[in-house]
Write an enzyme that holds these catalytic residues in place. Sequence first.
Site, PDB file in Angstrom:
ATOM      1  N   ASP A 332       0.810  -1.220   0.000  1.00  0.00           N
ATOM      2  CA  ASP A 332       0.000   0.000   0.000  1.00  0.00           C
ATOM      3  C   ASP A 332       0.843   1.269   0.000  1.00  0.00           C
ATOM      4  O   ASP A 332       0.323   2.371  -0.179  1.00  0.00           O
ATOM      5  CB  ASP A 332      -0.937   0.007   1.214  1.00  0.00           C
ATOM      6  N   ASP A 404       6.217  -5.791   7.125  1.00  0.00           N
ATOM      7  CA  ASP A 404       4.810  -5.356   7.170  1.00  0.00           C
ATOM      8  C   ASP A 404       3.977  -6.384   6.420  1.00  0.00           C
ATOM      9  O   ASP A 404       3.428  -6.119   5.354  1.00  0.00           O
ATOM     10  CB  ASP A 404       4.692  -3.967   6.538  1.00  0.00           C
TER      11      ASP A 404
END
Length: 578
Positions: A332, A404
Amino acid sequence: MIEPHAPAPPGAPPPWGGVQGQARLPVRQGTGRFLVLAGVFVCAACGLVYELELVALASYLIGDSVTQASVVLSVMVFAMGIGSLAAKRLRPRAAAGFGAVEAALALVGGYSAIALYAVFAWTGDWGGVWGDGSRYLLVAFSLTIGLLIGAEVPLLMELIQRVRRQDPGGAVADLFAADYVGALVGGLAFPFLLLPWLGQLTGALLTGGVNALVGGALVLGLFRKDLTRRARWALVIANLLVLGLLASAAVLVDDFERAARHAVYGAEVRVALQTGVQEVVLTGGTHGRPLDLFLDGRLRVSGRDERRYHEALVHPAMNGPHARVLILGGGDGLAAREVLRYPGVRHVDEVELDAGVVRLARQDPALSQLNEHAYDDPRMHVMTSDAFHWLRGAPSTYDVVISDLPDPGITASTKLYSQEFYGLVRRVLAPGGRLAVHAGPVETRPRVFWTIDTTIHAAGLRTVPYRVGGRDSGFAAGPDRTAGASPAPHDWGFVLASGAETSGTGLSSTGLSSTGLSSTGLSSTGQSSTGPSLGLDPGGPRPRTLTPAALAADARAASRTRIPGLLPSTLVHPRYSD
């Protein structure tokens, strides 16, 4: 257990009409036998597609693919045995029985995906028994489909013997050969053809249509003289009705999917796409509404609180040399946004499995604005690859590694939280380098959190666990889908690790400084260790949501939840179950 039809003793009348018990076929025996085996082939392929579709959809809707596959396979195999025994009563009317079984199987299997998705979408947030409705329906479909598939074998055994009688061993060999080859074709067609090109709903409906056509054509075309006039008309009407229902659903499937998606995600769905890896949905992000990013139904990013999460993940790891940074996951672009705020960063490599997420993060106006156009920065370099595979051939070392990645409770992600994975990460860390890992919520899943800490330590890294509270949404919450009424955890857990003792600016855990603390004393494995300094770079950009004092307090709060005696998670022995 299958009980093939035994040859009748000499002189005994056959249990059906015709010369020597053979059916009156409209084609030659060799052609008829080939057509029966071709029907076995197609029916086996359809049966395996139903099975795989249930496993895939249940894993997507409910989570934990290992559990869902175990439930579906065990229930279905058990039901197949029951179905095979029950079908013994239908052997004298094998043609009519097989036609009825295939019509029912086509309807149940074809509609199974739509029914599961509908129950999940419209009752998943009701709570109580209704909240688990998709789980109960999964078992019911597995049982029903298993019963019908199990009933096929004895009936097909009778039909192939009706074409040309042969010894039972030879008939079983022919039948199972066609069955297993059909299962191979169905098993390969599902992931490589049906799922990517048609999706789960349309793929299941098409499979049901093929099942109904082949089953009906085999009985009505080859064995129609074994049926009474009434039975023939009943089978014709039943198959036409099934095909009509399947075709109607196929025409309306797009409208159904949009309505179900709105029921799950709300009415503000802006983007919904199926990449080669997962379903990606974006909601909000316009007219002042917060942006939400869902990956396979799990709320991964919420504009209401993502900054607190990403600042807590990135900034403690940047307290030290940070010229070269590696981001694992984070497609993202939000972790990259925080990394790129540091002027000392010269090079950032990001390894993301799903190129579709990166493309969306570049092109969607709301998401690219949220990540501050991180992918336009010339320091960013994106590699599309599995993080584990990429690390095995990583060409260089890094001052900072940011992990992440999806929650370890998701089966596909378990290897990315294994001791072997962190061993690979340790190899790419420069001397004094630091690793930051998202480790899930501490409050609601402490065992998972401390297992991650134990696993990182077992790979030879020194750790400082910490948590950050105050989350407003359920994003990155866990293995189950979080759209709906699932209670959101109230914190995020992280682990900061280093491969060697660093000269950080913090004091020991017995004293605080303006920049942080380091962890000393006993590790999660009971061994003495000195972890990296937990603090903020005094010369770096100032986070909006973090302070050194708050980080120190959060680390102490996390340490009070420690669960001793946990074992590390490995590739062959994953331990991430609550």
